[in-house]
Design a protein around this motif. Structure first.
Motif, PDB file in Angstrom:
ATOM      1  N   ALA A 402      -8.951   0.147  86.131  1.00 22.47           N
ATOM      2  CA  ALA A 402      -8.309  -1.125  86.471  1.00 22.47           C
ATOM      3  C   ALA A 402      -7.428  -1.582  85.324  1.00 22.47           C
ATOM      4  N   SER A 403      -6.251  -2.038  85.646  1.00 23.12           N
ATOM      5  CA  SER A 403      -5.309  -2.564  84.659  1.00 23.12           C
ATOM      6  C   SER A 403      -5.233  -4.076  84.813  1.00 23.12           C
ATOM      7  N   ALA A 404      -5.431  -4.790  83.711  1.00 27.26           N
ATOM      8  CA  ALA A 404      -5.350  -6.255  83.743  1.00 27.26           C
ATOM      9  C   ALA A 404      -3.923  -6.749  83.879  1.00 27.26           C
ATOM     10  N   ALA A 405      -2.963  -5.823  83.808  1.00 28.27           N
ATOM     11  CA  ALA A 405      -1.552  -6.147  84.026  1.00 28.27           C
ATOM     12  C   ALA A 405      -1.052  -5.411  85.262  1.00 28.27           C
ATOM     13  N   PRO A 406       0.021  -5.889  85.877  1.00 28.10           N
ATOM     14  CA  PRO A 406       0.598  -5.196  87.030  1.00 28.10           C
ATOM     15  C   PRO A 406       1.227  -3.861  86.610  1.00 28.10           C
ATOM     16  N   PRO A 407       1.660  -3.050  87.570  1.00 28.82           N
ATOM     17  CA  PRO A 407       2.350  -1.805  87.227  1.00 28.82           C
ATOM     18  C   PRO A 407       3.613  -2.067  86.408  1.00 28.82           C
ATOM     19  N   VAL A 408       3.776  -1.325  85.330  1.00 30.51           N
ATOM     20  CA  VAL A 408       4.981  -1.421  84.505  1.00 30.51           C
ATOM     21  C   VAL A 408       6.012  -0.475  85.114  1.00 30.51           C
ATOM     22  N   ARG A 409       6.951  -1.042  85.858  1.00 32.26           N
ATOM     23  CA  ARG A 409       7.896  -0.230  86.630  1.00 32.26           C
ATOM     24  C   ARG A 409       9.317  -0.269  86.070  1.00 32.26           C
ATOM     25  N   TYR A 410       9.596  -1.183  85.138  1.00 33.49           N
ATOM     26  CA  TYR A 410      10.964  -1.377  84.666  1.00 33.49           C
ATOM     27  C   TYR A 410      10.999  -1.342  83.131  1.00 33.49           C
ATOM     28  N   PRO A 411      12.136  -0.964  82.559  1.00 32.00           N
ATOM     29  CA  PRO A 411      12.244  -0.964  81.095  1.00 32.00           C
ATOM     30  C   PRO A 411      12.088  -2.365  80.523  1.00 32.00           C
ATOM     31  N   HIS A 412      11.559  -2.443  79.333  1.00 32.03           N
ATOM     32  CA  HIS A 412      11.483  -3.707  78.600  1.00 32.03           C
ATOM     33  C   HIS A 412      12.524  -3.644  77.488  1.00 32.03           C
ATOM     34  N   VAL A 413      13.486  -4.551  77.525  1.00 29.80           N
ATOM     35  CA  VAL A 413      14.615  -4.480  76.585  1.00 29.80           C
ATOM     36  C   VAL A 413      14.590  -5.587  75.535  1.00 29.80           C
ATOM     37  N   TYR A 414      13.535  -6.403  75.518  1.00 34.06           N
ATOM     38  CA  TYR A 414      13.492  -7.546  74.623  1.00 34.06           C
ATOM     39  C   TYR A 414      12.564  -7.352  73.422  1.00 34.06           C
ATOM     40  N   GLY A 415      12.277  -6.105  73.079  1.00 37.02           N
ATOM     41  CA  GLY A 415      11.525  -5.899  71.852  1.00 37.02           C
ATOM     42  C   GLY A 415      10.260  -5.096  71.993  1.00 37.02           C
ATOM     43  N   ILE A 416      10.104  -4.378  73.101  1.00 36.95           N
ATOM     44  CA  ILE A 416       8.966  -3.476  73.277  1.00 36.95           C
ATOM     45  C   ILE A 416       9.531  -2.096  73.614  1.00 36.95           C
ATOM     46  N   ASN A 417       8.933  -1.069  73.062  1.00 39.53           N
ATOM     47  CA  ASN A 417       9.486   0.269  73.204  1.00 39.53           C
ATOM     48  C   ASN A 417       9.168   0.872  74.575  1.00 39.53           C
ATOM     49  N   MET A 418       9.825   0.321  75.607  1.00 39.73           N
ATOM     50  CA  MET A 418       9.744   0.870  76.965  1.00 39.73           C
ATOM     51  C   MET A 418      11.179   1.026  77.482  1.00 39.73           C
ATOM     52  N   PRO A 419      11.995   1.834  76.842  1.00 38.37           N
ATOM     53  CA  PRO A 419      13.417   1.848  77.167  1.00 38.37           C
ATOM     54  C   PRO A 419      13.792   2.665  78.394  1.00 38.37           C
ATOM     55  N   SER A 420      12.945   3.594  78.799  1.00 35.86           N
ATOM     56  CA  SER A 420      13.332   4.532  79.848  1.00 35.86           C
ATOM     57  C   SER A 420      12.394   4.447  81.041  1.00 35.86           C
ATOM     58  N   ARG A 421      12.968   4.279  82.219  1.00 34.70           N
ATOM     59  CA  ARG A 421      12.174   4.243  83.439  1.00 34.70           C
ATOM     60  C   ARG A 421      11.414   5.554  83.651  1.00 34.70           C
ATOM     61  N   HIS A 422      12.000   6.639  83.210  1.00 32.32           N
ATOM     62  CA  HIS A 422      11.389   7.947  83.446  1.00 32.32           C
ATOM     63  C   HIS A 422      10.107   8.140  82.635  1.00 32.32           C
ATOM     64  N   GLU A 423       9.919   7.353  81.585  1.00 31.60           N
ATOM     65  CA  GLU A 423       8.704   7.441  80.785  1.00 31.60           C
ATOM     66  C   GLU A 423       7.547   6.661  81.398  1.00 31.60           C
ATOM     67  N   LEU A 424       7.853   5.766  82.313  1.00 32.92           N
ATOM     68  CA  LEU A 424       6.845   4.863  82.865  1.00 32.92           C
ATOM     69  C   LEU A 424       6.142   5.522  84.042  1.00 32.92           C
ATOM     70  N   VAL A 425       4.823   5.635  83.958  1.00 28.87           N
ATOM     71  CA  VAL A 425       4.081   6.364  84.989  1.00 28.87           C
ATOM     72  C   VAL A 425       4.171   5.675  86.350  1.00 28.87           C
ATOM     73  N   ALA A 426       4.391   4.359  86.361  1.00 27.97           N
ATOM     74  CA  ALA A 426       4.442   3.629  87.634  1.00 27.97           C
ATOM     75  C   ALA A 426       5.819   3.640  88.269  1.00 27.97           C
ATOM     76  N   HIS A 427       6.837   4.032  87.499  1.00 23.34           N
ATOM     77  CA  HIS A 427       8.190   3.990  88.060  1.00 23.34           C
ATOM     78  C   HIS A 427       8.355   5.036  89.161  1.00 23.34           C
ATOM     79  N   GLY A 428       8.725   4.560  90.362  1.00 22.33           N
ATOM     80  CA  GLY A 428       8.980   5.459  91.478  1.00 22.33           C
ATOM     81  C   GLY A 428       7.740   6.036  92.129  1.00 22.33           C
ATOM     82  N   ARG A 429       6.559   5.534  91.771  1.00 22.56           N
ATOM     83  CA  ARG A 429       5.319   6.053  92.354  1.00 22.56           C
ATOM     84  C   ARG A 429       4.547   4.934  93.044  1.00 22.56           C
ATOM     85  N   THR A 430       3.841   5.286  94.112  1.00 23.35           N
ATOM     86  CA  THR A 430       2.905   4.360  94.731  1.00 23.35           C
ATOM     87  C   THR A 430       1.618   4.357  93.904  1.00 23.35           C
TER      88      THR A 430
END
Length: 492
Positions: A402-430
């Motif tokens: 269980a994740s206490a946060a929702p699925p991380v599906r989009y890049p975070h551009v305001y200061g967290i190292n989540m720049p690429s959608r392709h790196e995010l396990v939830a992007h494009g997946r059910t």
């Protein structure tokens, strides 16, 4: 995401800034730096790669003279983590001399880089957006100066106002201006945190008593050093503390709205901090309360024997999940506290290797049990996949995650190292597809509205940056073209 602190004291501030950086170490472990200033205007700067205890030696501390100073711990989101030249603080020698630290991420760096060269005639030596920011501040301050002296209540604040007009993105910043004082300012959306504290005047032998001030990323720094919390620096506001201890404050942006980063409450901040009037710990308890309802909705009855947290940031949420579901709470993972936070480590291979160095699964807690593992979030999935496998290797009969946060599906551009959608396990997946990717029997995520309610409940907040969850970027200046450029620059 970095940690910053600035202090204007009655005596040497180097040790107190060092202590503050230790408390902020969770916000960045790539590099650290400190700058102090003497009343004559002379700066003393030391910065190095690695953590605070590794970077500062006794000889370094002795050289950091002055009653006013600032410090930084870095987590690289722009530039290169291995490049020591990009460690903060950054220095420019005009006007007067400015040293600056910055937490956040600028989103119009391409335009600013061109402007600085062709319009401001300033040279950049790194790819750091902090170097951009200090040069823009220096250029705007230079244009405001009309005589030999600097007027902090007018010229400095007008310069910050021009910075707000030119710069896009997130930035909580602290700067020293040689011979004048300490400046702190926050972007018009208040995305990254910054809090002001005061220690009342005390008599000093041989000198006039004056109030001492501190600004820092998190409130725990203020409380630990014996400062009383005054308030958060407002979005778009600038605070200037002169060398004699006088505080000036002014709103410098035309249109402001407080929309703090939701990921601060999910993971980044320490639970004993209060940000924007919101307790991080109480927020995480409310996240657990709401997550419990979703777990009950999407998992079969009897599928869970015990609830276990992934230490440490998920512990409050896991405790509340167990309490509300009426299921036994156990600690199945032991944490090695001498390994850094895996989410903020650069590189997937390093993260994967570090998970088993960081956590050890106690087989007596897992053997033959249906376990519910609660984590604060799932980003790339590397850590979660390893943890789930560790639970199975320790004898778990089944693993619900269980994740206490929702699925991380989009890049975070305001200061967290989540720049690429392709790196995010939830992007494009059910969610079932993500569960298969992670290797768990059941997977439950917090609902977006439930996270928002958990943070905002009982507060004055009217908005949040939840861009990595819902794709809405609060500054309104993040385009698809920019996101594609960021992804391309990371891959090249």
């Amino acid at each position: 995401m970095c940690g910053i602190v600035g202090m204007a004291g009655q005596g040497p501030v180097n040790q107190e800034i060092y202590d503050a950086l230790l408390l902020l170490q969770h916000r960045g472990q790539d590099s650290t730096g400190m700058a102090t200033a003497e009343s004559s205007g002379v700066f003393h700067i030391h910065k190095a790669r690695g953590q605070v205890r590794e970077a500062f030696r006794t000889r370094d501390m002795r050289a950091l003279l002055g009653d006013i100073g600032l410090g930084h711990v870095r987590y690289a989101t722009k530039g290169t983590a291995s490049n020591e030249e990009e460690a903060q603080p950054f220095y420019v020698n005009a006007p007067y001399g400015i040293v600056l630290v910055h937490n956040g991420n600028l989103t119009n760096t391409r335009e600013l880089t061109t402007e600085l060269f062709h319009k401001d005639r300033r040279h950049l030596n790194t790819s750091s957006d902090t170097e951009l920011l200090v040069n823009i501040l220096g250029s705007e301050l230079q244009s405001e100066i009309t005589g030999p002296d600097l007027d902090p209540s007018a010229q400095v604040f007008r310069a910050v106002g021009r910075v707000h007009e030119r710069v896009e993105g997130s930035y909580a910043s602290i700067a020293l201006i040689a011979g004048y004082g300490l400046l702190a300012f926050r972007d018009p959306f208040g995305i990254r945190p910054l809090i002001l504290g005061k220690r009342p005047a005390a008599q000093v032998p041989g000198g006039e008593p004056r109030d001492e001030y501190i600004v820092a990323s998190e409130s725990l720094v203020l409380e630990n050093a014996g400062f009383e919390i005054v308030r958060d620096v407002e979005p778009g506001e600038a605070v200037f503390i002169t060398l004699d201890g006088t505080l000036h404050a002014q709103q410098c942006a035309r249109n402001t709205v407080l929309a703090p980063c939701s990921f601060e409450y999910v993971y980044l901040a320490r639970p004993d901090s209060v940000m924007n009037g919101v307790s991080v710990y109480e927020t995480r308890l409310r996240m657990g309360e709401r997550l419990a309802d979703t777990v009950a909705k999407y998992t079969p009855a009897g599928a869970i024997d015990v609830v276990m947290p992934i230490p440490d940031s998920a512990r409050p949420a896991a405790m509340q999940v167990a309490r509300k579901l009426g299921i036994e709470y156990r600690e199945g993972f032991y944490k090695n506290r001498y390994v850094g936070r895996t989410f903020i480590m650069p590189g997937q291979a390093v993260r994967k290797k570090s998970v088993r160095q960081k956590l050890n699964a106690m087989s007596t807690e897992f053997q033959g049990k249906n376990v519910l593992l609660v984590d604060d979030s799932i980003v790339r999935g590397t850590t979660s996949r390893e943890i789930i496998q560790m639970a199975r290797d320790a004898g778990a009969k089944s693993v619900t995650f269980a994740s206490a946060a929702p699925p991380v599906r989009y890049p975070h551009v305001y200061g967290i190292n989540m720049p690429s959608r392709h790196e995010l396990v939830a992007h494009g997946r059910t969610i079932p597809e993500i569960a298969q990717e992670l290797g768990c029997d059941y997977l439950v995520y917090q609902e977006v509205d439930d996270l928002k309610a958990a943070i905002m409940e009982g507060t004055d907040l009217v908005d949040l940056d939840m861009s990595c969850f819902d794709g809405r970027y609060v500054t309104g200046t993040v385009s698809d073209e920019y996101l594609a450029w960021v992804e391309g620059s990371q891959e090249s």
